[in-house]
Write an enzyme that holds these catalytic residues in place. Structure first.
Site, PDB file in Angstrom:
ATOM      1  N   GLN A 172      45.137  31.574  35.625  1.00  0.00           N
ATOM      2  CA  GLN A 172      46.244  31.833  34.702  1.00  0.00           C
ATOM      3  C   GLN A 172      46.847  30.528  34.213  1.00  0.00           C
ATOM      4  O   GLN A 172      47.135  30.368  33.027  1.00  0.00           O
ATOM      5  CB  GLN A 172      47.310  32.701  35.377  1.00  0.00           C
ATOM      6  CG  GLN A 172      46.812  34.112  35.646  1.00  0.00           C
ATOM      7  CD  GLN A 172      47.836  34.983  36.326  1.00  0.00           C
ATOM      8  OE1 GLN A 172      48.882  34.506  36.784  1.00  0.00           O
ATOM      9  NE2 GLN A 172      47.550  36.268  36.423  1.00  0.00           N
ATOM     10  N   ASP A 318      41.620  38.619  44.044  1.00  0.00           N
ATOM     11  CA  ASP A 318      42.306  39.910  43.908  1.00  0.00           C
ATOM     12  C   ASP A 318      41.735  40.978  44.848  1.00  0.00           C
ATOM     13  O   ASP A 318      42.248  42.100  44.893  1.00  0.00           O
ATOM     14  CB  ASP A 318      42.197  40.411  42.464  1.00  0.00           C
ATOM     15  CG  ASP A 318      43.054  39.577  41.519  1.00  0.00           C
ATOM     16  OD1 ASP A 318      43.997  38.906  41.995  1.00  0.00           O
ATOM     17  OD2 ASP A 318      42.781  39.591  40.306  1.00  0.00           O
ATOM     18  N   LYS A 345      51.325  37.059  44.869  1.00  0.00           N
ATOM     19  CA  LYS A 345      50.739  38.038  43.940  1.00  0.00           C
ATOM     20  C   LYS A 345      51.782  39.129  43.653  1.00  0.00           C
ATOM     21  O   LYS A 345      52.963  38.915  43.853  1.00  0.00           O
ATOM     22  CB  LYS A 345      49.451  38.607  44.533  1.00  0.00           C
ATOM     23  CG  LYS A 345      48.337  37.564  44.657  1.00  0.00           C
ATOM     24  CD  LYS A 345      47.863  37.088  43.300  1.00  0.00           C
ATOM     25  CE  LYS A 345      46.816  36.001  43.422  1.00  0.00           C
ATOM     26  NZ  LYS A 345      46.538  35.363  42.130  1.00  0.00           N
TER      27      LYS A 345
HETATM   28  C1  S3P Z   1      44.003  36.309  36.568  1.00  0.00           C
HETATM   29  C2  S3P Z   1      43.996  35.248  37.443  1.00  0.00           C
HETATM   30  C3  S3P Z   1      44.355  35.375  38.857  1.00  0.00           C
HETATM   31  C4  S3P Z   1      44.335  36.833  39.313  1.00  0.00           C
HETATM   32  C5  S3P Z   1      45.014  37.751  38.335  1.00  0.00           C
HETATM   33  C6  S3P Z   1      44.335  37.679  36.992  1.00  0.00           C
HETATM   34  C7  S3P Z   1      43.629  36.065  35.163  1.00  0.00           C
HETATM   35  O1  S3P Z   1      45.660  34.881  39.054  1.00  0.00           O
HETATM   36  O2  S3P Z   1      44.930  36.957  40.581  1.00  0.00           O
HETATM   37  O3  S3P Z   1      44.996  39.080  38.795  1.00  0.00           O
HETATM   38  O4  S3P Z   1      43.371  37.031  34.416  1.00  0.00           O
HETATM   39  O5  S3P Z   1      43.578  34.891  34.763  1.00  0.00           O
HETATM   40  P1  S3P Z   1      45.954  33.335  39.437  1.00  0.00           P
HETATM   41  O6  S3P Z   1      45.652  32.504  38.254  1.00  0.00           O
HETATM   42  O7  S3P Z   1      47.420  33.327  39.777  1.00  0.00           O
HETATM   43  O8  S3P Z   1      45.077  33.047  40.608  1.00  0.00           O
END
Ligand code: S3P
Length: 438
Positions: A172, A318, A345
């Site tokens: 993210q 996840d 999370k």
């Molecule tokens: C996601 C990245 C992950 C994941 C989330 C979706 C994404 O988060 O846990 O459900 O779509 O880029 P993080 O970047 O916080 O690890």
């Protein structure tokens, strides 16, 4: 709020051949990139869950004409890199961290002000991780004192490229910086401590942008325009996970999961379950729109506890609530370390899972960056998902191996990622009832 409960009876086996809904990460990105592209982007297999719908609604509010979703089909009339329009009200992103973190990057580079807000869970999650790099790029973002949402993003002046070392493995944050980098003068570079999902990079390439990945360094030149394209969203491996684990633990199970996204940055669940002894056969492999997909065939086989390799953690980030259920049903001890991200999370997934497993008679001990679980007999009882969709669905699958009924409270948010979960789980053999009190 409906206040939905799942009541799941013990036993059952999973069988049949099913297709779980579209990938959440890819669905979000299809709306975001389609909106700032030139031309009409047609998406099929879009996830009609609350999270991706929050992104869709937000871009409509930013002046983009979006048709659908209808049976997973969405048409996005892109407005180009500079065509988004101000919206006077705060954009409500519900429970969706992906919407907030990725959109903060994109909106930091616009000439108008935006406020991004979420539900009580999202408004407690750390946003400093995106505010810091975006501030370095020249953005101005006002958050609550502890770096949480609502985020008020001021109209952008000049956005500068940066060379950023990610402090944590986060797709993210990486994506947020790359999206802001589209508007920067110069080349933006992000270095990852470990590989994370690369859907943003792949999809940007699909829209005609040049994104260079060299080992753990990703870079992109600002000012590139996006050209509309068609996107076929694969089934979400994170939703398939509940059925992978369910079939692996439940006696006599034999299930096929069709058209599952098998991006190498997402397949930690397959690697970890196989290391625990699960039987997962992969067939019908192909690449659709730059993303690998395959059918997965899972049959029940006894599992054993393992030390989960830390390099698999970001690749299964996840999937841990479900993996912990597999560990509870395995012979021996399973140990997870290096997973402190699980604490921030949709809930604190280490603590909430440890508490639930303890209620169900399993010896599970939370640690600051992981958990230790002794395989044993799941009993019965009432657990709380803390409004976390993945925890709710994981405990539902646990009933396949429990002695008695499991009641899971606070399941409304299953709607964020997998609205058809109860229906599909029931039709596959899980003995689940849903009760709502308005
Ligand atoms: C996601 C990245 C992950 C994941 C989330 C979706 C994404 O988060 O846990 O459900 O779509 O880029 P993080 O970047 O916080 O690890």
């Amino acid at each position: 709020m409906k206040n939905t409960k799942f009541i799941v009876s013990p036993g059952g086996t999973l069988s049949g051949s099913i297709r779980v809904p579209g990938d959440k990460s890819i669905s979000h990105r299809s709306i975001m990139l389609g909106s700032i592209a030139d031309g009409v982007t047609r998406v099929s297999g879009f996830l009609e869950g609350e999270d991706s719908l929050a992104t869709l609604k937000a871009f409509k509010a930013l002046g983009v004409n979006i048709e659908g979703p209808e049976n997973g089909n969405v048409s996005i009339h892109g407005v180009g890199l500079h065509g988004l329009k101000a919206n006077n009200e705060a954009l409500d992103l519900g429970n969706s961290g992906t919407s907030m973190r990725l959109m903060s990057g994109l909106l930091s580079a616009q000439k108008f002000e935006t406020t991004l807000a979420g539900d009580s869970s999202l408004n407690q999650r750390p946003m400093k991780r995106v505010i810091d790099p975006l501030t370095q790029m020249g953005a101005t973002i006002v958050s609550e004192d502890n770096g949480t949402a609502p985020l008020n993003i001021k109209p952008a002046g000049q956005i500068n490229a940066i060379d950023y070392q990610l402090p944590m493995a986060s797709a993210q944050v990486k994506s947020c910086i790359l999206l802001a980098g589209l508007y920067a003068s110069g080349t933006t570079t992000v270095t990852e401590p470990a590989p994370t999902r690369d859907h943003t990079e792949r999809m940007l390439r699909g829209f005609g942008c040049e994104v260079i990945t060299e080992k753990n360094v990703i870079s992109l030149k600002g000012g590139q325009s996006l050209t509309a394209t068609d996107i076929d969203v694969p089934s979400d491996i994170s939703s398939a996970t509940f059925f992978i684990v369910g079939a692996a633990i439940a006696k006599d199970s034999d299930i096929i999961l069709q058209h599952v996204g098998m991006n190498p940055t997402r397949i930690g669940i397959v690697n970890i379950m196989r290391a625990m002894g699960a039987s997962i056969e992969i067939s019908n492999e192909k690449t659709i729109g730059g993303e690998p997909v395959a059918d997965l065939h899972i049959v029940h086989r006894p599992l054993k506890g393992i030390h989960i390799p830390t390099d698999q953690v970001p690749l299964a980030i996840d999937e841990f609530p479900a993996i912990f259920i597999a560990a509870a049903c395995a012979e021996g001890e399973t140990v997870l370390t290096g997973a402190e991200e699980l604490r921030v999370k949709e809930s604190d997934r280490i603590q909430v899972m440890a508490d639930g497993l303890n209620i169900l008679g399993i010896d599970a001990e939370s640690q600051f960056d992981g958990i230790k679980i002794q395989g044993g007999q799941l009993t019965q009882g009432e657990v709380d998902s803390h409004g976390d969709h993945r925890i709710a669905m994981s405990f539902a699958m646990a009933a396949l191996r429990a002695q008695g009924e499991i009641t899971i409270n606070n399941c409304d948010n299953v709607q964020t990622s997998f609205p058809s979960f109860v229906h599909l789980a029931k039709s596959s053999g899980l003995i689940i009832r849903e009760m709502s009190s308005e």
